[in-house]
Design an enzyme around this catalytic site. Structure first.
Site, short mmCIF file in Angstrom:
data_model
loop_
_atom_site.label_atom_id
_atom_site.label_comp_id
_atom_site.label_asym_id
_atom_site.label_seq_id
_atom_site.Cartn_x
_atom_site.Cartn_y
_atom_site.Cartn_z
N MET A 53 0.80 -1.23 0.00
CA MET A 53 0.00 0.00 0.00
C MET A 53 0.83 1.28 0.00
O MET A 53 0.32 2.34 0.32
CB MET A 53 -0.96 -0.02 1.21
N ASN A 85 3.28 -5.09 -10.64
CA ASN A 85 2.17 -4.86 -9.71
C ASN A 85 0.89 -5.44 -10.30
O ASN A 85 0.74 -5.51 -11.51
CB ASN A 85 2.00 -3.35 -9.49
N HIS A 95 -3.20 -4.71 -10.24
CA HIS A 95 -4.15 -3.66 -9.88
C HIS A 95 -5.57 -4.13 -10.22
O HIS A 95 -5.78 -4.65 -11.32
CB HIS A 95 -3.82 -2.37 -10.64
N LEU A 155 1.87 6.54 -10.66
CA LEU A 155 1.06 5.60 -9.87
C LEU A 155 0.14 4.76 -10.78
O LEU A 155 -0.67 5.32 -11.53
CB LEU A 155 0.21 6.38 -8.85
N GLU A 180 -7.44 -12.00 -10.74
CA GLU A 180 -6.10 -11.55 -10.34
C GLU A 180 -5.21 -12.76 -10.06
O GLU A 180 -4.05 -12.81 -10.47
CB GLU A 180 -6.17 -10.69 -9.08
C1 GRF Z 1 -5.63 -6.81 -4.67
O1 GRF Z 1 -6.94 -6.50 -5.05
C2 GRF Z 1 -4.64 -6.16 -5.58
O2 GRF Z 1 -5.08 -6.05 -6.90
C3 GRF Z 1 -4.46 -4.79 -4.98
O3 GRF Z 1 -4.52 -5.01 -3.59
C4 GRF Z 1 -5.26 -6.19 -3.33
C5 GRF Z 1 -4.38 -7.08 -2.51
O4 GRF Z 1 -5.02 -8.26 -2.09
N1 GRF Z 1 -3.24 -4.18 -5.43
P1 GRF Z 1 -4.18 -9.45 -1.48
O5 GRF Z 1 -3.40 -8.87 -0.30
O6 GRF Z 1 -3.27 -9.96 -2.55
O7 GRF Z 1 -5.20 -10.45 -1.04
#
Ligand code: GRF
Length: 202
Positions: free
Chosen positions: A90, A107, A109, A144, A174
């Site tokens: 974060m 990364n 997203h 960003l 993801e």
């Molecule tokens: C995910 O939604 C990712 O895309 C974003 O932050 C979240 C992290 O989730 N960057 P996790 O910690 O991997 O469960």
């Protein structure tokens, strides 16, 4: 085998997806260290369960982002990390890490970039009324959520969705595309050409 460092701040489900894809043999790589800016991040526990070095680096004890990132850099060097994966990390990266790992930071997203960068991307997309949401894996640069895009996956917004149900379905995707994109990186099949990322056929 490529040594990977993963930076996390929270629950670590994307970290878990990467760990699982390594353990299943899909991804020929090794996670040498997981580092977090949050002491009780569940991601650290996930790493330890799999015998991966997991460290909390407390940002509060450093007087600047540069000093904080130098500490992280030292840890990555000790672990011979060649690639950094941000997985729910974060913090916005500063020059120290960006320059040391130029074109070697990825990364994930939870939106179809360049739409909805920044925080709460799934809610931003849902509130905007999009019909197609999704997720993006991209290289990290000094803008960003703005670096060259490696892979994206669409998720259809259903009539009865709310921001949470949509976020859940995006998260499922993801977990699929992050390992796929990392696999392309470790197989040296990604070539950055300006804003575009070319995928080299095997
Ligand atoms: C995910 O939604 C990712 O895309 C974003 O932050 C979240 C992290 O989730 N960057 P996790 O910690 O991997 O469960």
């Amino acid at each position: 085998m490529t040594n990977i460092a993963v930076l996390v701040s929270g629950r670590g489900s994307n970290l878990q997806a990467i760990i699982d894809s390594i353990e299943s043999g899909y991804l020929k790589a090794k996670i040498s260290v997981v580092a977090s800016d949050v002491g009780d991040a569940y991601a650290l526990e996930r790493a330890r369960k799999h015998g991966i070095d997991a460290v909390f680096v407390n940002p509060k004890i450093f007087s600047s982002k540069e000093l904080y990132e130098k500490e992280i850099l030292g840890i990555l060097k000790t672990h011979d990390s060649e690639l950094i994966l941000l997985a729910g990390y974060m913090r916005v990266l500063g020059k120290t890490l960006l320059e040391a790992y130029k074109n070697r930071i990825l990364n994930i997203h939870p939106a179809l970039l360049p739409a909805f960068p920044g925080l709460h991307a799934q809610k931003q997309a849902f509130d905007h009324g999009v019909k197609a949401a999704g997720c993006t894996v991209h290289f990290v640069d000094d803008v960003l959520d703005g670096g060259p895009i490696i892979m994206q996956r669409c998720v259809e917004v259903k009539e009865d969705d709310d921001a949470e149900t949509l976020a859940e379905r995006i998260l499922e995707q993801e977990h699929k595309i992050y390992p796929q994109a990392v696999k392309l990186f470790v197989e040296k099949r990604l070539r950055i050409e300006g804003r575009k990322v070319k995928i080299i056929q095997p």
